[in-house]
Motif scaffolding. Structure first.
Motif, PDB file in Angstrom:
ATOM      1  N   ASN A   1       0.828  -1.209   0.000  1.00 25.09           N
ATOM      2  CA  ASN A   1       0.000   0.000   0.000  1.00 25.09           C
ATOM      3  C   ASN A   1       0.865   1.262   0.000  1.00 25.09           C
ATOM      4  OD1 ASN A   1      -2.152  -1.745   0.219  1.00 25.09           O
ATOM      5  ND2 ASN A   1      -2.697  -1.169   2.312  1.00 25.09           N
ATOM      6  N   HIS A   2       0.465   2.245  -0.809  1.00 24.10           N
ATOM      7  CA  HIS A   2       1.080   3.577  -0.813  1.00 24.10           C
ATOM      8  C   HIS A   2       2.599   3.523  -0.998  1.00 24.10           C
ATOM      9  CE1 HIS A   2      -2.891   4.439   0.549  1.00 24.10           C
ATOM     10  NE2 HIS A   2      -2.687   3.965   1.763  1.00 24.10           N
ATOM     11  N   SER A   3       3.050   2.648  -1.899  1.00 25.72           N
ATOM     12  CA  SER A   3       4.491   2.413  -2.027  1.00 25.72           C
ATOM     13  C   SER A   3       5.089   2.874  -3.351  1.00 25.72           C
ATOM     14  CB  SER A   3       4.799   0.921  -1.852  1.00 25.72           C
ATOM     15  OG  SER A   3       4.150   0.152  -2.873  1.00 25.72           O
ATOM     16  N   VAL A   4       4.274   3.330  -4.296  1.00 24.34           N
ATOM     17  CA  VAL A   4       4.826   3.744  -5.585  1.00 24.34           C
ATOM     18  C   VAL A   4       4.487   5.205  -5.847  1.00 24.34           C
ATOM     19  CG1 VAL A   4       4.712   1.402  -6.532  1.00 24.34           C
ATOM     20  CG2 VAL A   4       2.828   2.987  -6.949  1.00 24.34           C
ATOM     21  N   ALA A   5       5.388   5.853  -6.573  1.00 25.30           N
ATOM     22  CA  ALA A   5       5.237   7.290  -6.846  1.00 25.30           C
ATOM     23  C   ALA A   5       4.350   7.567  -8.041  1.00 25.30           C
ATOM     24  CB  ALA A   5       6.608   7.923  -7.068  1.00 25.30           C
ATOM     25  N   GLY A   6       4.227   6.599  -8.950  1.00 28.26           N
ATOM     26  CA  GLY A   6       3.433   6.847 -10.143  1.00 28.26           C
ATOM     27  C   GLY A   6       3.004   5.571 -10.832  1.00 28.26           C
TER      28      GLY A   6
ATOM     29  N   GLY B   1      -7.578  -0.176  -6.922  1.00 29.01           N
ATOM     30  CA  GLY B   1      -6.301  -0.857  -6.711  1.00 29.01           C
ATOM     31  C   GLY B   1      -5.124   0.058  -6.982  1.00 29.01           C
ATOM     32  N   PHE B   2      -5.244   0.875  -8.021  1.00 29.37           N
ATOM     33  CA  PHE B   2      -4.187   1.865  -8.298  1.00 29.37           C
ATOM     34  C   PHE B   2      -4.054   2.835  -7.122  1.00 29.37           C
ATOM     35  CE2 PHE B   2      -4.796   1.825 -13.231  1.00 29.37           C
ATOM     36  CZ  PHE B   2      -4.395   0.502 -13.262  1.00 29.37           C
ATOM     37  N   ARG B   3      -5.197   3.294  -6.640  1.00 29.27           N
ATOM     38  CA  ARG B   3      -5.183   4.250  -5.524  1.00 29.27           C
ATOM     39  C   ARG B   3      -4.527   3.634  -4.288  1.00 29.27           C
ATOM     40  NH1 ARG B   3      -3.815   6.732  -2.503  1.00 29.27           N
ATOM     41  NH2 ARG B   3      -4.783   8.150  -1.014  1.00 29.27           N
TER      42      ARG B   3
ATOM     43  N   ALA C   1       1.484   6.312  -3.458  1.00 26.74           N
ATOM     44  CA  ALA C   1       1.810   7.146  -2.314  1.00 26.74           C
ATOM     45  C   ALA C   1       1.005   8.440  -2.367  1.00 26.74           C
ATOM     46  CB  ALA C   1       3.308   7.456  -2.315  1.00 26.74           C
ATOM     47  N   PRO C   2       0.838   9.136  -1.241  1.00 27.83           N
ATOM     48  CA  PRO C   2       0.168  10.437  -1.263  1.00 27.83           C
ATOM     49  C   PRO C   2       0.808  11.368  -2.282  1.00 27.83           C
ATOM     50  CG  PRO C   2       0.478   9.703   0.995  1.00 27.83           C
ATOM     51  CD  PRO C   2       1.216   8.727   0.127  1.00 27.83           C
ATOM     52  N   ALA C   3      -0.020  12.028  -3.071  1.00 31.24           N
ATOM     53  CA  ALA C   3       0.381  12.913  -4.172  1.00 31.24           C
ATOM     54  C   ALA C   3       0.965  12.157  -5.352  1.00 31.24           C
ATOM     55  CB  ALA C   3       1.358  13.997  -3.708  1.00 31.24           C
ATOM     56  N   GLY C   4       0.903  10.821  -5.321  1.00 29.46           N
ATOM     57  CA  GLY C   4       1.384  10.041  -6.457  1.00 29.46           C
ATOM     58  C   GLY C   4       0.603  10.334  -7.718  1.00 29.46           C
ATOM     59  N   ALA C   5       1.248  10.126  -8.859  1.00 29.19           N
ATOM     60  CA  ALA C   5       0.662  10.488 -10.153  1.00 29.19           C
ATOM     61  C   ALA C   5       0.169   9.252 -10.899  1.00 29.19           C
ATOM     62  CB  ALA C   5       1.695  11.220 -11.006  1.00 29.19           C
ATOM     63  N   LEU C   6      -0.962   9.417 -11.561  1.00 32.60           N
ATOM     64  CA  LEU C   6      -1.525   8.401 -12.451  1.00 32.60           C
ATOM     65  C   LEU C   6      -1.743   9.025 -13.814  1.00 32.60           C
ATOM     66  CD1 LEU C   6      -2.965   5.688 -13.114  1.00 32.60           C
ATOM     67  CD2 LEU C   6      -5.063   6.723 -12.190  1.00 32.60           C
ATOM     68  N   VAL C   7      -1.272   8.358 -14.860  1.00 35.32           N
ATOM     69  CA  VAL C   7      -1.529   8.784 -16.233  1.00 35.32           C
ATOM     70  C   VAL C   7      -2.236   7.636 -16.948  1.00 35.32           C
ATOM     71  CG1 VAL C   7      -0.523   9.483 -18.437  1.00 35.32           C
ATOM     72  CG2 VAL C   7       0.447  10.349 -16.288  1.00 35.32           C
ATOM     73  N   VAL C   8      -3.387   7.940 -17.537  1.00 38.15           N
ATOM     74  CA  VAL C   8      -4.213   6.936 -18.207  1.00 38.15           C
ATOM     75  C   VAL C   8      -4.487   7.399 -19.636  1.00 38.15           C
ATOM     76  CG1 VAL C   8      -6.370   5.635 -18.129  1.00 38.15           C
ATOM     77  CG2 VAL C   8      -5.337   6.421 -16.006  1.00 38.15           C
TER      78      VAL C   8
ATOM     79  N   ASN D   1      -3.743  13.014  -9.683  1.00 33.58           N
ATOM     80  CA  ASN D   1      -2.958  12.787  -8.476  1.00 33.58           C
ATOM     81  C   ASN D   1      -3.809  12.123  -7.407  1.00 33.58           C
ATOM     82  OD1 ASN D   1      -1.213  15.831  -9.003  1.00 33.58           O
ATOM     83  ND2 ASN D   1      -0.309  13.803  -9.077  1.00 33.58           N
ATOM     84  N   ALA D   2      -3.133  11.309  -6.587  1.00 30.90           N
ATOM     85  CA  ALA D   2      -3.762  10.768  -5.390  1.00 30.90           C
ATOM     86  C   ALA D   2      -3.788  11.837  -4.311  1.00 30.90           C
ATOM     87  CB  ALA D   2      -2.969   9.552  -4.909  1.00 30.90           C
ATOM     88  N   PRO D   3      -4.745  11.753  -3.383  1.00 32.32           N
ATOM     89  CA  PRO D   3      -4.834  12.769  -2.333  1.00 32.32           C
ATOM     90  C   PRO D   3      -3.679  12.694  -1.355  1.00 32.32           C
ATOM     91  CG  PRO D   3      -6.383  11.005  -1.899  1.00 32.32           C
ATOM     92  CD  PRO D   3      -5.818  10.749  -3.268  1.00 32.32           C
ATOM     93  N   ILE D   4      -3.458  13.790  -0.661  1.00 30.90           N
ATOM     94  CA  ILE D   4      -2.457  13.873   0.391  1.00 30.90           C
ATOM     95  C   ILE D   4      -3.160  13.794   1.735  1.00 30.90           C
ATOM     96  CG2 ILE D   4      -0.673  15.316   1.437  1.00 30.90           C
ATOM     97  CD1 ILE D   4      -0.337  16.652  -1.290  1.00 30.90           C
ATOM     98  N   GLY D   5      -2.641  12.980   2.625  1.00 29.72           N
ATOM     99  CA  GLY D   5      -3.163  12.953   3.988  1.00 29.72           C
ATOM    100  C   GLY D   5      -4.582  12.459   4.050  1.00 29.72           C
TER     101      GLY D   5
END
Length: 225
Positions: free
Chosen positions: A101-106, A127-129, A133-140, A198-202
């Motif tokens: 969980n929350h282990s990849v940056a993008g 699953g991607f979420r 990690a917080p503030a991690g980026a997703l490009v689709v 981006n994934a949320p922070i906190g």
């Protein structure tokens, strides 16, 4: 269509697919720039899910990104390892990520969700979420249409999405859209789009943005993924 059928369909055309789409020179420069702009700015691991022949994984690594390519098709992974021996490639499914969980940056999912039935998309995005990690980026990247609808893709049944509808699915999974790209069809190549989010922070808060959502419209049609 389940993942074994998709895997078998791509296995049957793997050599042709690699020939047609297997180098970064066969990807539109604006698409590469869009991908790099969102996935090469944070330290940490990036997953290229559905990496195919591994050419975009290699592009990301050329930018200094710690990218790993993951794909269902053994022929694609074998080609990627042989062609890009300094890269990291492995067999796997984006439906069941063996990642903490929350282990990849993008995460890059460049046309790798197109064969998912619409009712399965929410679970995959969740699953991607989970792994970002917080503030991690997703490009689709995905095919664009006026309605969510199946069509006869050359390899296996695929789905078109209105960009706003796909953005809403991302929001439902907890992502915030930060940029989108449109590339219109021309009668030969299908219209497609991409969204960076981006994934949320906190505790559900969103990454701070200094301006309004960016929209890029590209007028030169690219190759069909």
């Amino acid at each position: 269509m389940d993942f074994t059928q998709v895997r078998d369909a791509y296995t049957s055309v793997a050599a042709l697919y690699i020939e047609l789409f297997g180098t970064k020179e066969q990807v539109h420069p604006d698409d590469l720039a869009f991908i790099g702009r969102h996935l090469a700015i944070w330290p940490g691991d990036v997953l290229d899910l559905g990496c195919g022949p591994g050419h975009i994984t290699d592009y990301l690594r050329s930018l200094g990104v710690e990218a790993t390519g993951i794909d269902l098709v053994p022929e694609f992974i074998a080609h990627a390892k042989a062609t890009h021996p300094d890269g990291r490639y492995q067999l796997g499914s984006l439906r069941s990520l063996d990642v903490e969980n929350h282990s990849v940056a993008g995460i890059l999912a460049w046309f790798s969700l197109i064969h998912l039935p619409p009712q399965d998309v929410d679970d995959v995005l969740a699953g991607f979420r989970r792994v970002l990690a917080p503030a991690g980026a997703l490009v689709v990247g995905f095919f664009e249409g006026d309605d969510v609808a199946a069509f006869d893709h050359k390899v296996a049944t695929a789905y078109r999405w209105p960009v706003d509808e796909f953005s809403a699915r991302l929001a439902r999974a907890g992502f915030t859209e930060v940029e989108r790209l449109h590339r219109p069809g021309d009668g030969t190549h299908r219209s497609y789009a991409a969204i960076a989010a981006n994934a949320p922070i906190g505790n559900g808060s969103r990454p701070a943005r200094s301006g309004p959502q960016a929209v890029v419209s590209a007028e030169v049609p690219g190759e069909e993924p």
